[in-house]
Design a protein around this motif. Structure first.
Motif, PDB file in Angstrom:
ATOM      1  N   HIS A  87      60.386  15.608  23.832  1.00 19.87           N
ATOM      2  CA  HIS A  87      61.687  16.256  23.959  1.00 19.87           C
ATOM      3  C   HIS A  87      62.662  15.226  24.503  1.00 19.87           C
ATOM      4  CE1 HIS A  87      60.989  16.669  28.343  1.00 19.87           C
ATOM      5  NE2 HIS A  87      59.765  17.044  28.006  1.00 19.87           N
ATOM      6  N   ASN A  88      63.930  15.493  24.415  1.00 20.66           N
ATOM      7  CA  ASN A  88      64.958  14.490  24.707  1.00 20.66           C
ATOM      8  C   ASN A  88      64.898  13.939  26.125  1.00 20.66           C
ATOM      9  OD1 ASN A  88      65.996  14.668  22.130  1.00 20.66           O
ATOM     10  ND2 ASN A  88      67.517  16.226  22.653  1.00 20.66           N
ATOM     11  N   ARG A  89      64.480  14.759  27.078  1.00 19.50           N
ATOM     12  CA  ARG A  89      64.476  14.322  28.476  1.00 19.50           C
ATOM     13  C   ARG A  89      63.169  13.626  28.871  1.00 19.50           C
ATOM     14  NH1 ARG A  89      66.137  19.215  32.205  1.00 19.50           N
ATOM     15  NH2 ARG A  89      65.898  17.537  33.757  1.00 19.50           N
ATOM     16  N   ARG A  91      60.328  10.939  29.409  1.00 16.26           N
ATOM     17  CA  ARG A  91      60.350   9.493  29.598  1.00 16.26           C
ATOM     18  C   ARG A  91      58.982   8.872  29.354  1.00 16.26           C
ATOM     19  NH1 ARG A  91      62.973   7.975  35.193  1.00 16.26           N
ATOM     20  NH2 ARG A  91      62.846   5.924  34.199  1.00 16.26           N
ATOM     21  N   SER A  92      57.954   9.683  29.277  1.00 13.45           N
ATOM     22  CA  SER A  92      56.599   9.152  29.132  1.00 13.45           C
ATOM     23  C   SER A  92      55.808   9.767  27.991  1.00 13.45           C
ATOM     24  CB  SER A  92      55.794   9.377  30.430  1.00 13.45           C
ATOM     25  OG  SER A  92      56.414   8.761  31.534  1.00 13.45           O
ATOM     26  N   TRP A  93      56.269  10.872  27.414  1.00  9.85           N
ATOM     27  CA  TRP A  93      55.475  11.625  26.442  1.00  9.85           C
ATOM     28  C   TRP A  93      56.058  11.518  25.046  1.00  9.85           C
ATOM     29  CZ3 TRP A  93      50.817  13.684  27.658  1.00  9.85           C
ATOM     30  CH2 TRP A  93      50.502  13.748  29.015  1.00  9.85           C
ATOM     31  N   TYR A  94      55.185  11.201  24.101  1.00  9.76           N
ATOM     32  CA  TYR A  94      55.589  10.952  22.717  1.00  9.76           C
ATOM     33  C   TYR A  94      54.661  11.697  21.754  1.00  9.76           C
ATOM     34  CZ  TYR A  94      58.195   7.064  24.789  1.00  9.76           C
ATOM     35  OH  TYR A  94      59.045   6.298  25.555  1.00  9.76           O
ATOM     36  N   ARG A  95      55.135  11.884  20.536  1.00 14.41           N
ATOM     37  CA  ARG A  95      54.319  12.503  19.489  1.00 14.41           C
ATOM     38  C   ARG A  95      53.559  11.393  18.755  1.00 14.41           C
ATOM     39  NH1 ARG A  95      55.768  17.684  19.575  1.00 14.41           N
ATOM     40  NH2 ARG A  95      57.868  18.205  20.301  1.00 14.41           N
ATOM     41  N   THR A  96      52.559  10.874  19.421  1.00 13.80           N
ATOM     42  CA  THR A  96      51.854   9.685  18.945  1.00 13.80           C
ATOM     43  C   THR A  96      50.759  10.038  17.961  1.00 13.80           C
ATOM     44  OG1 THR A  96      52.288   8.597  21.065  1.00 13.80           O
ATOM     45  CG2 THR A  96      50.570   7.643  19.669  1.00 13.80           C
ATOM     46  N   ASP A  97      50.727   9.315  16.858  1.00 13.99           N
ATOM     47  CA  ASP A  97      49.648   9.419  15.877  1.00 13.99           C
ATOM     48  C   ASP A  97      48.662   8.288  16.142  1.00 13.99           C
ATOM     49  OD1 ASP A  97      48.180   8.866  13.324  1.00 13.99           O
ATOM     50  OD2 ASP A  97      49.378  10.553  12.609  1.00 13.99           O
ATOM     51  N   SER A  98      47.390   8.629  16.292  1.00  8.38           N
ATOM     52  CA  SER A  98      46.388   7.615  16.636  1.00  8.38           C
ATOM     53  C   SER A  98      46.319   6.485  15.623  1.00  8.38           C
ATOM     54  CB  SER A  98      45.006   8.274  16.758  1.00  8.38           C
ATOM     55  OG  SER A  98      44.975   9.197  17.814  1.00  8.38           O
ATOM     56  N   PHE A  99      46.607   6.788  14.356  1.00 11.29           N
ATOM     57  CA  PHE A  99      46.502   5.769  13.321  1.00 11.29           C
ATOM     58  C   PHE A  99      47.622   4.737  13.397  1.00 11.29           C
ATOM     59  CE2 PHE A  99      44.174   9.122  10.611  1.00 11.29           C
ATOM     60  CZ  PHE A  99      42.970   8.787  11.219  1.00 11.29           C
ATOM     61  N   MET A 100      48.576   4.931  14.320  1.00  7.80           N
ATOM     62  CA  MET A 100      49.651   3.957  14.506  1.00  7.80           C
ATOM     63  C   MET A 100      49.296   2.906  15.557  1.00  7.80           C
ATOM     64  SD  MET A 100      51.911   4.882  12.306  1.00  7.80           S
ATOM     65  CE  MET A 100      50.572   5.484  11.275  1.00  7.80           C
ATOM     66  N   LEU A 101      48.044   2.847  15.984  1.00 13.16           N
ATOM     67  CA  LEU A 101      47.643   1.885  17.012  1.00 13.16           C
ATOM     68  C   LEU A 101      47.935   0.446  16.598  1.00 13.16           C
ATOM     69  CD1 LEU A 101      46.324   1.211  19.702  1.00 13.16           C
ATOM     70  CD2 LEU A 101      44.089   1.342  18.589  1.00 13.16           C
ATOM     71  N   GLU A 102      47.886   0.155  15.302  1.00 11.99           N
ATOM     72  CA  GLU A 102      48.164  -1.210  14.853  1.00 11.99           C
ATOM     73  C   GLU A 102      49.582  -1.628  15.193  1.00 11.99           C
ATOM     74  OE1 GLU A 102      45.020  -0.487  11.232  1.00 11.99           O
ATOM     75  OE2 GLU A 102      47.165  -0.278  10.903  1.00 11.99           O
ATOM     76  N   LEU A 103      50.545  -0.707  15.054  1.00  8.24           N
ATOM     77  CA  LEU A 103      51.927  -1.011  15.422  1.00  8.24           C
ATOM     78  C   LEU A 103      52.065  -1.152  16.933  1.00  8.24           C
ATOM     79  CD1 LEU A 103      52.090   0.626  12.616  1.00  8.24           C
ATOM     80  CD2 LEU A 103      54.457   1.058  13.280  1.00  8.24           C
ATOM     81  N   ILE A 104      51.434  -0.231  17.662  1.00  4.95           N
ATOM     82  CA  ILE A 104      51.512  -0.257  19.125  1.00  4.95           C
ATOM     83  C   ILE A 104      50.962  -1.570  19.659  1.00  4.95           C
ATOM     84  CG2 ILE A 104      50.661   0.831  21.238  1.00  4.95           C
ATOM     85  CD1 ILE A 104      50.524   3.475  19.636  1.00  4.95           C
ATOM     86  N   PHE A 105      49.808  -1.973  19.149  1.00  2.00           N
ATOM     87  CA  PHE A 105      49.161  -3.200  19.614  1.00  2.00           C
ATOM     88  C   PHE A 105      49.989  -4.430  19.246  1.00  2.00           C
ATOM     89  CE2 PHE A 105      45.774  -6.132  20.520  1.00  2.00           C
ATOM     90  CZ  PHE A 105      44.912  -5.451  21.360  1.00  2.00           C
ATOM     91  N   HIS A 106      50.562  -4.435  18.041  1.00  2.00           N
ATOM     92  CA  HIS A 106      51.384  -5.561  17.595  1.00  2.00           C
ATOM     93  C   HIS A 106      52.569  -5.767  18.540  1.00  2.00           C
ATOM     94  CE1 HIS A 106      53.758  -7.530  14.017  1.00  2.00           C
ATOM     95  NE2 HIS A 106      53.522  -8.379  14.997  1.00  2.00           N
TER      96      HIS A 106
END
Length: 453
Positions: A87-89, A91-106
């Motif tokens: 939600h807009n406020r 600061r720590s919580w996201y709608r993260t997809d586990s398969f996006m770990l390659e982007l996160i790690f990069h």
């Protein structure tokens, strides 16, 4: 960089990819100029990031709405793979997809404090290849046998571009992230008829490379499992400490929770047994008091409805003492790490679900201190009650186990890129993965007689 972008892409999304690219370029400049943090001792920790053509990473994102496995994973590319905020406020919580770990790690490795632009001085060399996303185009083509070609284009590039970098240790010092289970990259080259998966990890060309996967096989050679990303990515120490304080003061009014799907077929299996036991119990008393608590809560996460919505399960996990982690299609679950994040003691039913997987992040010798193990065959075929096992654990022991779980929270989360200096002082899942990889590479080089610097 964007020669393969389809003309049907919206101007907004084209701009998004351009900004993503520019952000990566700015971050990667640190590798050329050296770390801006003089404090870390980098001896034995140097990492070089190979510069790969964009067809191996960013270009793969341009078709994010067209891959057959997803309806559209474009929304999960935001914030370098963390996804949009819940939600807009937030600061720590996201709608993260586990398969996006390659982007996160990069993105994270480009702010690693011990980067070097000279591969000859590196202790490890990172390949920023989005292997899991690239695998989709091999899994869903008319000629499924093309799956055996997955990775060959990358190998040809490594052989032709600065070949001495690869040849120095025959690839032993290279590593990459593959944001799927290793099974998805382990189709035998000689299999007839073809089965699910690509053959990346079966290619002799990559036998020496260390692959960081979301789940490893029982006989790990190339791969090592690292935690699934959760939805929690704090940017500073204050927000992490605030969350941990909330976890500690949470009232645990539910004995155990299972968040997942399956278990609806008539075939005996552990998920079916859990559903049956949950539906047949009402209130119970704890072993050390007369307080009536709810014995079991079931959160139906069928069809992926929970995957990008942590609110569906985190509140219940915060209220629960134990989180059941039965195997599904494969042994491991993202829910294991969601539960730890909530201070919910994991209950495993087979060792491949965690103990044989995440040794860098969940020390194997400590499993009895933070988790419960119940053999699934005892439940499915012998009628062992999970509730009876858990209620028999003394309340003081439950408190000690929960404290151990809470201590694991920084180790299994991926903090947000660009986080504060105070938070960077705590090793998170990324830090431990890089540290474990470097140690693994050094060990293998020594064992194979290739020598280390």
């Amino acid at each position: 960089m964007f020669s393969s972008i389809k003309s049907t892409l919206s101007p907004f999304f084209t701009l998004f990819l351009l900004l993503l690219s520019l952000d990566l370029i700015v971050a990667s400049h640190r590798q050329t100029t050296g770390s801006d943090n003089p404090e870390p001792e980098c001896a034995g920790r140097w990492v070089h990031v190979r510069k790969l053509p964009s067809r191996f990473n960013l270009d793969l994102l341009t078709n994010c709405s067209d891959y057959p496995l997803y309806d559209d994973f474009c929304p999960y590319l935001a914030n370098h793979g963390l996804g949009h905020k819940t939600h807009n406020r937030s600061r720590s919580w996201y709608r993260t997809d586990s398969f996006m770990l390659e982007l996160i790690f990069h993105r994270r490795i480009l702010e690693y404090p011990c980067l070097t632009s000279d591969p000859s001085t590196a202790d490890a060399i990172f390949l920023p290849y989005y292997a899991g996303i690239d695998a989709l185009r091999y899994l869903f083509v008319p000629d499924i046998n093309s799956s055996a070609e997955h990775g060959l284009d990358l190998f040809r590039f490594l052989q032709s571009d600065s070949p001495h970098v690869w040849q120095r240790h025959a690839g032993h010092d290279h590593f990459l992230v593959m944001a799927r289970a290793a099974w998805d990259f382990s189709r035998p080259l000689t299999n007839d008829p073809p089965i699910w998966g690509t053959s990346f990890l079966e290619l002799p060309e990559f036998y020496n490379v260390t692959a960081l996967t979301l789940e490893s096989r029982a006989w790990p050679w190339q791969e090592h499992a690292i935690p699934y990303p959760t939805s929690f990515h704090p940017p500073n120490l204050q927000l992490l400490d605030s969350w941990i304080a909330r976890v500690r003061r949470a009232r645990r009014t539910i004995l155990m929770v299972f968040a997942g799907g399956g278990g609806t077929s008539s075939t005996p299996n552990i998920r079916r047994s859990i559903r049956t036991e949950c539906s047949n119990k009402t209130g119970i008393s704890t072993s050390s008091s007369s307080i009536i608590i709810k014995p079991c809560e079931f959160i139906d996460c069928s069809n992926g409805v929970c995957e990008h919505d942590p609110i569906r399960y985190m509140r219940t996990m915060l209220q629960s003492s134990f989180c059941l982690q039965p195997p599904g299609d494969t042994p491991t679950r993202r829910s294991t790490f969601d539960g730890i994040l909530a201070g919910c003691i994991p209950v495993f039913f087979e060792e491949q679900s965690a103990k044989a997987q995440f040794g860098w992040h969940l020390p194997e010798e400590q499993y009895g201190e933070f988790s419960v193990f119940i053999l699934k065959e005892e439940v499915v075929f012998k009628g062992l009650s999970i509730i009876d096992v858990l209620t028999a654990i003394p309340k003081a022991e439950v408190r000690r186990m929960r404290e151990k779980v809470i201590e694991l929270i920084p180790r299994i989360m991926y903090r947000r890129h660009g986080s504060s200096l105070g938070l960077r002082a705590k090793k998170d899942a990324f830090d431990l993965a890089v540290e474990g990889t470097i140690n693994r590479i050094k060990s293998r080089l020594t064992e194979d007689g290739l020598g280390v610097r």
